[in-house]
Write a protein that holds these residues in place. Structure first.
Motif, mmCIF file in Angstrom:
data_model
loop_
_atom_site.group_PDB
_atom_site.id
_atom_site.type_symbol
_atom_site.label_atom_id
_atom_site.label_comp_id
_atom_site.label_asym_id
_atom_site.label_seq_id
_atom_site.Cartn_x
_atom_site.Cartn_y
_atom_site.Cartn_z
ATOM 1 N N ARG A 57 0.826 -1.216 0.000
ATOM 2 C CA ARG A 57 0.000 0.000 0.000
ATOM 3 C C ARG A 57 0.855 1.258 0.000
ATOM 4 N NH1 ARG A 57 -5.472 -0.412 2.356
ATOM 5 N NH2 ARG A 57 -5.073 1.424 3.627
ATOM 6 N N HIS A 58 2.090 1.145 0.473
ATOM 7 C CA HIS A 58 2.990 2.299 0.517
ATOM 8 C C HIS A 58 3.968 2.309 -0.649
ATOM 9 C CE1 HIS A 58 2.009 4.062 4.514
ATOM 10 N NE2 HIS A 58 1.474 2.873 4.678
ATOM 11 N N GLY A 59 3.679 1.545 -1.677
ATOM 12 C CA GLY A 59 4.459 1.612 -2.897
ATOM 13 C C GLY A 59 5.752 0.821 -2.893
ATOM 14 N N ASN A 60 5.928 -0.080 -1.938
ATOM 15 C CA ASN A 60 7.151 -0.872 -1.882
ATOM 16 C C ASN A 60 6.953 -2.222 -2.568
ATOM 17 O OD1 ASN A 60 8.882 0.904 -0.162
ATOM 18 N ND2 ASN A 60 7.140 0.657 1.203
ATOM 19 N N ARG A 61 8.053 -2.926 -2.748
ATOM 20 C CA ARG A 61 8.024 -4.242 -3.384
ATOM 21 C C ARG A 61 8.122 -5.329 -2.325
ATOM 22 N NH1 ARG A 61 12.321 -5.176 -7.607
ATOM 23 N NH2 ARG A 61 13.673 -4.682 -5.847
#
Length: 289
Positions: free
Chosen positions: A113-117
């Motif tokens: 949700r926070h744009g990480n992988r």
């Protein structure tokens, strides 16, 4: 059994959204701390930390040199779910593996949700790091598949080979297998969290007459008279010694430690972990349950 879609929907509603809302934008600091990559090696200057001295460069030049870093902006979360037979045990609300999976999916969903992988080592195999909500669904599907799981040591060795850049790494296991050497190497390179998954019955026997036990790893069979207080006390002491030893190995490696039991609710468990990460931002070994 829940479908992957239903499992994710339940966790999103009951765990992910409440926990994510309580972070108030502090996600990176709580979960990752300061993630650094090497920028350059340069001569030592007054005030530089001794732990950053680069000894090969110092020996090569005859002058003290230190490693200087810059903060990484792209962060990767790696999850390792131990799928060994002992993880399929559970005497309360769920099996140990089910608890590990629910915790892993909750942490992964927040990261995504926070744009990480997010990448994972699962009983079904390797899931390469990717972003997006579709990765959470793929993780749930693959983790629910049956497969011939690697031993914990083998899975840690695989993670060593594929996690090349500094990452946040969660290892979900009962740590009943040999793990110290590869675990310590991972802790030296990554922000490593060992999640010790356990069940109350593993720590104390109930008064329930003669019980039949089967070792899920070896198939060995034994009958135990749980009405005998000497048997219960011997079991408790042996179980506590084993538990203490496993926790000690995790902390000795320099990893963070989270103890999770099959009787626990997910949200309070993860909230306690978050609050502790806020209080101790350094990578000093610490434990919670």
């Amino acid at each position: 059994m829940e479908t992957p879609e239903a499992l994710l929907a339940r966790l999103e509603l009951k765990v992910v959204r409440p926990l994510d809302g309580l972070l108030f934008g502090d996600y990176r600091g709580v979960f990752y701390g300061k993630s650094l990559e090497l920028a350059e090696i340069s001569p030592y200057a007054p005030g530089d930390e001794a732990e950053r001295i680069d000894w090969p460069a110092t020996a090569r030049t005859g002058e003290l040199h230190v490693r200087r870093f810059r903060e990484e902006r792209e962060l990767t979360l790696w999850l390792l779910l131990d799928g060994s037979p002992s993880m399929r045990f559970g005497s309360r609300r769920r099996e140990k593996y089910t608890l590990a999976l629910e915790l892993a999916l909750s942490v992964a969903y927040i990261a995504l949700r926070h744009g990480n992988r997010v990448g994972a080592i699962l009983p079904s195999g390797l899931l390469p790091p990717r972003g997006g909500k579709a990765q959470a669904l793929l993780l749930a599907r693959e983790a629910l598949k049956e497969g011939k799981a690697l031993s914990l040591g083998e899975a840690l060795g695989l993670l060593e080979r594929v996690a090349r850049r500094r990452s946040l790494v969660f290892v979900f296991s009962d740590f009943l297998d040999t793990f110290s050497a590869p675990f310590s190497r991972l802790a030296a390179r990554h922000d490593l969290v060992g999640v010790l998954v356990e069940d109350p019955l593993e720590r104390a026997l109930p008064r329930a007459g003669v019980l039949s036990f089967v070792d899920p790893e070896t198939g060995a069979h034994v009958e135990v008279n749980t009405l005998d207080p000497r048997v219960r006390e011997a079991y408790r002491l042996r179980a506590e010694a084993l538990r203490t030893a496993r926790m000690g190995e995790i902390l000795k490696a320099g990893a963070d430690l989270l103890v999770a039991s099959t009787e626990m609710d997910l949200l309070p468990l993860l909230l306690g972990f978050v609050e502790r990460r806020r209080r101790w931002p350094s990578k000093a070994p610490r434990a919670s349950s």
